[in-house]
Design an enzyme around this catalytic site. Structure first.
Site, PDB file in Angstrom:
ATOM      1  N   ALA A  52      25.399  -2.946  33.389  1.00  0.00           N
ATOM      2  CA  ALA A  52      26.437  -2.346  32.555  1.00  0.00           C
ATOM      3  C   ALA A  52      26.219  -2.646  31.077  1.00  0.00           C
ATOM      4  O   ALA A  52      26.622  -1.871  30.209  1.00  0.00           O
ATOM      5  CB  ALA A  52      27.811  -2.842  32.987  1.00  0.00           C
ATOM      6  N   MET A  56      25.080  -0.757  26.054  1.00  0.00           N
ATOM      7  CA  MET A  56      26.228  -1.119  25.219  1.00  0.00           C
ATOM      8  C   MET A  56      26.034  -0.677  23.772  1.00  0.00           C
ATOM      9  O   MET A  56      24.939  -0.756  23.223  1.00  0.00           O
ATOM     10  CB  MET A  56      26.471  -2.619  25.270  1.00  0.00           C
ATOM     11  N   LYS A  60      31.382   5.831  25.180  1.00  0.00           N
ATOM     12  CA  LYS A  60      31.546   5.511  26.592  1.00  0.00           C
ATOM     13  C   LYS A  60      31.055   6.615  27.530  1.00  0.00           C
ATOM     14  O   LYS A  60      30.516   6.331  28.598  1.00  0.00           O
ATOM     15  CB  LYS A  60      33.004   5.148  26.894  1.00  0.00           C
ATOM     16  N   ARG A 168      27.153   6.389  17.885  1.00  0.00           N
ATOM     17  CA  ARG A 168      25.889   5.707  17.675  1.00  0.00           C
ATOM     18  C   ARG A 168      24.802   6.275  18.585  1.00  0.00           C
ATOM     19  O   ARG A 168      25.104   6.786  19.651  1.00  0.00           O
ATOM     20  CB  ARG A 168      26.078   4.212  17.973  1.00  0.00           C
ATOM     21  N   ASP A 194      26.969  -6.318  17.359  1.00  0.00           N
ATOM     22  CA  ASP A 194      26.281  -7.150  18.345  1.00  0.00           C
ATOM     23  C   ASP A 194      25.325  -6.365  19.234  1.00  0.00           C
ATOM     24  O   ASP A 194      24.717  -6.939  20.133  1.00  0.00           O
ATOM     25  CB  ASP A 194      27.302  -7.870  19.240  1.00  0.00           C
TER      26      ASP A 194
END
Length: 277
Positions: A52, A56, A60, A168, A194
């Site tokens: 998962a 990232m 979504k 993104r 991050d």
């Protein structure tokens, strides 16, 4: 003879644009990942936390699509349904994911230690605070109120579905921050994130970029789990995360937002010397 004039921004930094999960809130970035696992489980497909985490930083819907395209996940889907995952399937998982994410985002999104102090220090230096996220607007509507109650209220918030070009790794969300915040030059902005797509986003916009290792998706531990590691174990996990973020092009990589202020000072010194991102 042809002369080419190259304009260089030489003023102070004007804005810092933060990601949300794994950056300012949600140490370890669990809200997006755990809820995705729950959403896939509703369709009878097991997704590991490590899987998962791979996409990232993406919006979504794109995150779900990327998971479905992973060979091992695709194989599970085909074994379950006898066919490859389609965009209609992605839509169905996304529709199941959204109410779960809205309901659970506050459960995970506590402020990372040192975040409020760091942001206060940035504001004292005259910097504006922007933000963008892989979360859609419906999630951000819930998270914005929760964060404000906990003391965090950035000057600008852009959700991944606010803009038609998309999220993104394109530069649109951070550039929208630049416009909304009235920043005069993209080189006067710093993107803090991050994830690799978040670093890509800042670089695509021409900004300075700072990656976060310990608090983010690449290490993927809770604050308590991170603190419980020995210094040697922390160094090993930090090194893996740092390598990935530096390879993505991050100008700096630090553990958490609490370590940001010295980086801001260094960037302003580099700008004064005529450097650009």
């Amino acid at each position: 003879m042809n002369y080419r004039y190259q304009r260089r921004y030489a003023g102070p930094l004007q804005a810092v644009i933060f990601d949300w999960a794994g950056t300012v809130v949600d140490f370890g970035s669990f809200a997006p990942t755990q809820v995705l696992i729950d959403a896939f489980a509703g369709f009878g497909i097991d997704i590991s936390l490590a899987e998962a985490r791979v996409p990232m930083g993406l919006a979504k819907w794109d995150h779900i699509r990327a998971l479905g395209d992973m060979p091992q996940v695709s194989a599970r889907w085909q074994a379950k349904f006898g066919r490859e995952m389609t965009d209609r399937d992605v839509d169905a998982i996304y529709e199941a994911f959204m109410p779960l994410q809205v309901a659970k985002v506050g459960q995970y999104s506590h402020l990372i230690a040192g975040a409020l102090d760091a942001i206060a220090a940035l504001r004292e230096r005259g910097l504006k605070i922007g933000s963008c996220t892989g979360y859609p607007r419906v999630v951000m509507n819930a998270l914005t109120d929760i964060a404000a109650e906990r003391g965090y209220a950035p000057d600008c918030i852009v959700a991944t579905d606010d803009l038609k070009p998309g999220g993104r790794p394109g530069p649109w969300m951070v550039l929208h921050n630049v416009i909304e915040l009235g920043v005069s030059d993209v080189a006067a902005s710093v993107k803090v994130d991050d994830t690799v797509p978040g670093i890509d986003e800042g670089l695509a916009a021409g900004m300075w970029t700072v990656g976060l290792s310990a608090s983010g998706n690449e290490v993927g531990l809770t604050a308590e789990e991170w603190a419980a590691l020995t210094p040697v174990a922390q160094a090993i996990k930090r090194a893996v995360a740092e390598k990935k973020l530096y390879q993505a092009g991050a100008h700096y990589v630090i553990d958490t937002i609490a370590d940001l202020l010295p980086v801001i000072v260094d960037i302003e010194a580099r700008i004064a010397r005529g450097e650009r991102p």
